[in-house]
Design a protein around this motif. Sequence first.
Motif, PDB file in Angstrom:
ATOM      1  N   ALA A  61      -3.014  10.471   3.978  1.00 52.52           N
ATOM      2  CA  ALA A  61      -4.410  10.023   4.312  1.00 52.52           C
ATOM      3  C   ALA A  61      -4.078   8.107   3.804  1.00 52.52           C
ATOM      4  O   ALA A  61      -4.507   7.329   4.553  1.00 52.52           O
ATOM      5  CB  ALA A  61      -5.510  10.271   3.431  1.00 52.52           C
ATOM      6  N   VAL A  62      -3.523   8.148   2.731  1.00 46.32           N
ATOM      7  CA  VAL A  62      -3.272   6.773   2.300  1.00 46.32           C
ATOM      8  C   VAL A  62      -2.136   6.005   3.244  1.00 46.32           C
ATOM      9  O   VAL A  62      -2.103   4.953   3.383  1.00 46.32           O
ATOM     10  CB  VAL A  62      -2.811   6.408   0.743  1.00 46.32           C
ATOM     11  CG1 VAL A  62      -2.640   5.055   0.277  1.00 46.32           C
ATOM     12  CG2 VAL A  62      -3.764   7.203  -0.206  1.00 46.32           C
ATOM     13  N   LYS A  63      -1.040   6.924   3.544  1.00 51.44           N
ATOM     14  CA  LYS A  63      -0.113   6.289   4.480  1.00 51.44           C
ATOM     15  C   LYS A  63      -0.456   5.821   5.887  1.00 51.44           C
ATOM     16  O   LYS A  63      -0.278   4.829   6.441  1.00 51.44           O
ATOM     17  CB  LYS A  63       0.907   7.313   4.726  1.00 51.44           C
ATOM     18  CG  LYS A  63       1.978   7.650   3.407  1.00 51.44           C
ATOM     19  CD  LYS A  63       3.161   8.260   4.024  1.00 51.44           C
ATOM     20  CE  LYS A  63       4.190   8.718   2.590  1.00 51.44           C
ATOM     21  NZ  LYS A  63       3.941   9.677   1.696  1.00 51.44           N
ATOM     22  N   VAL A  64      -1.290   6.728   6.383  1.00 51.28           N
ATOM     23  CA  VAL A  64      -2.319   6.328   7.682  1.00 51.28           C
ATOM     24  C   VAL A  64      -2.863   5.129   7.480  1.00 51.28           C
ATOM     25  O   VAL A  64      -3.172   4.388   8.338  1.00 51.28           O
ATOM     26  CB  VAL A  64      -2.900   7.678   8.006  1.00 51.28           C
ATOM     27  CG1 VAL A  64      -3.690   7.130   9.544  1.00 51.28           C
ATOM     28  CG2 VAL A  64      -1.947   8.823   8.519  1.00 51.28           C
ATOM     29  N   LEU A  65      -3.720   4.961   6.140  1.00 53.96           N
ATOM     30  CA  LEU A  65      -4.375   3.979   6.136  1.00 53.96           C
ATOM     31  C   LEU A  65      -3.669   2.613   6.220  1.00 53.96           C
ATOM     32  O   LEU A  65      -3.893   1.763   6.610  1.00 53.96           O
ATOM     33  CB  LEU A  65      -5.070   4.068   4.532  1.00 53.96           C
ATOM     34  CG  LEU A  65      -5.994   2.944   4.065  1.00 53.96           C
ATOM     35  CD1 LEU A  65      -7.439   2.860   4.534  1.00 53.96           C
ATOM     36  CD2 LEU A  65      -5.573   2.824   2.572  1.00 53.96           C
ATOM     37  N   ALA A  66      -2.608   2.793   5.504  1.00 56.20           N
ATOM     38  CA  ALA A  66      -1.646   1.519   5.447  1.00 56.20           C
ATOM     39  C   ALA A  66      -1.225   1.054   6.858  1.00 56.20           C
ATOM     40  O   ALA A  66      -1.321  -0.075   7.102  1.00 56.20           O
ATOM     41  CB  ALA A  66      -0.400   1.785   4.320  1.00 56.20           C
ATOM     42  N   MET A  67      -0.734   2.328   7.546  1.00 59.59           N
ATOM     43  CA  MET A  67      -0.238   1.818   9.008  1.00 59.59           C
ATOM     44  C   MET A  67      -1.680   1.375  10.053  1.00 59.59           C
ATOM     45  O   MET A  67      -1.309   0.464  10.665  1.00 59.59           O
ATOM     46  CB  MET A  67       0.668   2.920   9.640  1.00 59.59           C
ATOM     47  CG  MET A  67       1.902   3.029   8.641  1.00 59.59           C
ATOM     48  SD  MET A  67       2.801   4.138   9.507  1.00 59.59           S
ATOM     49  CE  MET A  67       2.529   5.725   8.724  1.00 59.59           C
ATOM     50  N   ASP A  68      -2.435   2.267   9.985  1.00 62.27           N
ATOM     51  CA  ASP A  68      -3.414   2.292  10.973  1.00 62.27           C
ATOM     52  C   ASP A  68      -4.397   1.056  10.662  1.00 62.27           C
ATOM     53  O   ASP A  68      -4.605   0.122  11.595  1.00 62.27           O
ATOM     54  CB  ASP A  68      -4.333   3.542  11.247  1.00 62.27           C
ATOM     55  CG  ASP A  68      -5.450   3.438  12.052  1.00 62.27           C
ATOM     56  OD1 ASP A  68      -5.151   3.064  13.215  1.00 62.27           O
ATOM     57  OD2 ASP A  68      -6.422   4.033  11.637  1.00 62.27           O
ATOM     58  N   HIS A  69      -4.971   0.931   9.501  1.00 60.60           N
ATOM     59  CA  HIS A  69      -5.925   0.036   9.027  1.00 60.60           C
ATOM     60  C   HIS A  69      -5.260  -1.502   8.800  1.00 60.60           C
ATOM     61  O   HIS A  69      -5.757  -2.351   9.061  1.00 60.60           O
ATOM     62  CB  HIS A  69      -6.724   0.493   7.784  1.00 60.60           C
ATOM     63  CG  HIS A  69      -7.705   1.290   8.195  1.00 60.60           C
ATOM     64  ND1 HIS A  69      -9.328   1.250   7.924  1.00 60.60           N
ATOM     65  CD2 HIS A  69      -7.575   2.617   8.879  1.00 60.60           C
ATOM     66  CE1 HIS A  69      -9.808   2.511   8.158  1.00 60.60           C
ATOM     67  NE2 HIS A  69      -8.752   3.115   8.901  1.00 60.60           N
TER      68      HIS A  69
ATOM     69  N   THR B 118       0.846  -1.246  -0.136  1.00 62.46           N
ATOM     70  CA  THR B 118      -0.118   0.146  -0.203  1.00 62.46           C
ATOM     71  C   THR B 118       0.862   1.137  -0.054  1.00 62.46           C
ATOM     72  O   THR B 118       0.457   2.361  -0.547  1.00 62.46           O
ATOM     73  CB  THR B 118      -0.889   0.002   1.095  1.00 62.46           C
ATOM     74  OG1 THR B 118      -1.560  -1.253   1.511  1.00 62.46           O
ATOM     75  CG2 THR B 118      -1.916   1.212   1.296  1.00 62.46           C
ATOM     76  N   MET B 119       1.982   1.144   0.563  1.00 64.78           N
ATOM     77  CA  MET B 119       3.060   2.401   0.868  1.00 64.78           C
ATOM     78  C   MET B 119       3.600   2.538  -0.715  1.00 64.78           C
ATOM     79  O   MET B 119       3.717   3.862  -0.953  1.00 64.78           O
ATOM     80  CB  MET B 119       4.149   1.964   1.485  1.00 64.78           C
ATOM     81  CG  MET B 119       3.661   2.335   3.220  1.00 64.78           C
ATOM     82  SD  MET B 119       3.091   4.057   3.534  1.00 64.78           S
ATOM     83  CE  MET B 119       2.663   3.726   5.374  1.00 64.78           C
ATOM     84  N   VAL B 120       3.769   1.610  -1.481  1.00 64.14           N
ATOM     85  CA  VAL B 120       4.277   1.689  -3.001  1.00 64.14           C
ATOM     86  C   VAL B 120       3.152   2.644  -3.628  1.00 64.14           C
ATOM     87  O   VAL B 120       3.470   3.783  -4.205  1.00 64.14           O
ATOM     88  CB  VAL B 120       4.423   0.566  -3.800  1.00 64.14           C
ATOM     89  CG1 VAL B 120       4.962   0.760  -5.041  1.00 64.14           C
ATOM     90  CG2 VAL B 120       5.380  -0.279  -3.090  1.00 64.14           C
ATOM     91  N   GLY B 121       1.928   2.417  -3.426  1.00 60.74           N
ATOM     92  CA  GLY B 121       0.697   3.129  -3.806  1.00 60.74           C
ATOM     93  C   GLY B 121       0.980   4.469  -3.143  1.00 60.74           C
ATOM     94  O   GLY B 121       0.539   5.399  -4.201  1.00 60.74           O
ATOM     95  N   ALA B 122       0.843   4.712  -2.009  1.00 57.36           N
ATOM     96  CA  ALA B 122       1.096   6.108  -1.678  1.00 57.36           C
ATOM     97  C   ALA B 122       2.082   6.987  -2.209  1.00 57.36           C
ATOM     98  O   ALA B 122       1.952   8.029  -2.697  1.00 57.36           O
ATOM     99  CB  ALA B 122       1.265   5.800   0.077  1.00 57.36           C
ATOM    100  N   GLY B 123       3.434   6.119  -2.373  1.00 58.16           N
ATOM    101  CA  GLY B 123       4.352   6.919  -3.149  1.00 58.16           C
ATOM    102  C   GLY B 123       4.013   7.173  -4.560  1.00 58.16           C
ATOM    103  O   GLY B 123       4.506   8.515  -4.921  1.00 58.16           O
ATOM    104  N   VAL B 124       3.353   6.496  -5.015  1.00 55.10           N
ATOM    105  CA  VAL B 124       2.889   6.653  -6.539  1.00 55.10           C
ATOM    106  C   VAL B 124       2.049   7.812  -6.708  1.00 55.10           C
ATOM    107  O   VAL B 124       2.273   8.915  -7.646  1.00 55.10           O
ATOM    108  CB  VAL B 124       2.172   5.587  -7.377  1.00 55.10           C
ATOM    109  CG1 VAL B 124       1.728   5.943  -8.717  1.00 55.10           C
ATOM    110  CG2 VAL B 124       3.181   4.310  -7.415  1.00 55.10           C
TER     111      VAL B 124
END
Lengths: 124, 277
Positions: free
Chosen positions: B180-188, B163-169
Motif C-alpha cells: 500500500a505504501v509502495k503504491v502510494l509513493a509511485m501513484d500519488h 517514501t520508499m525508504v519508509g515503506a522498506g522500514v
Amino acid sequence: MRRLNDKQVEILIGHVLRAGVLVSCFVTVIGLGLLLIDHATAIPNYHVFHSVSGRLRSLHQLVPDAFLGHPTAIIQLGVLLLIATPVARVAFLVGSFALERDRMYVAVSGLVLVILLVSILFAV
Amino acid sequence: MNQLEFSLFTLGGSLLAGLLGSLTGLGGGVVLVPMLVLLFGVDIHYAIGASLISVIATSSGSAAAYVREGYSNIRIGMFLEVATTLGAIGGAWLATRTPTRGIAIVFGFVLLYSVYLSFQRHDDEVVAHNPWSDRLKMNGTFPGPDGNLQQYSVKHISGGFGTMVGAGVLSGLLGIGSGAVKVLAMDHIMRIPFKVSTTTSNFMIGVTAAASAGIYLRRGYIDPALAAPVMIGVLIGSLIGARLLVKSNVKSLRLVFSVVIFFLAIEMIYNGWVGKV
C-alpha cells in the motif's frame, strides 16, 4: 523494440522465479512432513519469543543439518531457497542491463544486489 | 493443540489470508500477522518472521503473471529498490529493539492506514515531461482509456525515493510487503499510472522482503514449524485468488475485508496498549 525485449526477459525471469518457489515449497513440504511424523503430538509453544535454536540460524550449520535429514533444518533450507528467488531476479536483471549496455542501471541493480547479499550473508 | 493440529489450523488460516489478500490487493501479511497473534497466541516476532517469508513466496510466485498482464517498469522498480532494501535493513534492526507491544501498536496503525489508502481514488493524470525522469530513463508507456499506448513520465523522484525508504522500514519492522505504501509513493507522489504502480510494486515487494529476511533468520524469528505451513498456505491462497480475481465482485469483497481489517487493527492497538500481546 527494447520495450518488447524487456518484457520477454521479465517473463523468462518470472518463470525461473516460479520454478524457484516450487522447488523451495517442495523442500519445505518434505521438511514439514518429516517433522509431523516425528512430533505430531508435541505441544508447540509460540506464546513467548525465545529465538529458535542456534543451529537453525547459521548458514553453515543449517545446510549440512538439512542434508543429514533434520526436519527443521530441511524446512529452513526451503526458506533459504525462497529468500534466494528475489536475489536471483535482481542478479538476472544486472545481466540483462549489461546486455543492453545500460551502464547506469547495471550500477543501480548491482548496488541493490550488493545490499541484498550483504544483509543476507553478513548482517548481525 | 498439538503440533499436527496447529500446523493444519495455521495452514488453513494462512490459505484464507493469502486468498483475501490477493483478491483485495492488500496482501496476505496484513491479515496474517493479526490472525497469528490474536487468534493463535503466537508471539509477534515469530508471526512477522513467518509472514515475511510468505510475502516473498507470493511476490516471486506471481511474478510471471504480473509481467504478462501488467506494465511493470523495471527501471523505476530497481531504482526505488535501493531505497526499500536499505529501509528494510533499518526496519529489521528496529524490530530487534522494539518491544512486542510497540510493534503491535505500529502494526495496528499501519493496518488502518492501508485500509484508508485502498479507498482512495486514482486519477491517472499523466505527467508529460520531467528532465530527471528522462535522465534516469524512467519514462514508459501504458494503455490509456482509449486503448492506445500512452507515454508517461515520472515526477517528484526524491519524494518517492524517501517514501520508499519508509515503506522498506515498515516491511522490515512488521514483516509485511507494505504494498500500500509502495503504491502510494509511485501513484500519488511520483504520479506513475496506477496499473504500472501496482505491478511494479509486486516486483519490489519480494526484493524488499529478502533484504530483511536474512536478519530475521539470524535473529531466530523464523521458526520452521510455524513458517512452513504459513508459507505454503499463503502461497496456495494467493494463487487461487489470482485465478478467481477475474470472476468475483472485488468491490464488495474489499469492503467486507476492510471492515475485518479495521477491527483487527483496533484490537492490535488495544492489546499492544494494555500489554496483552
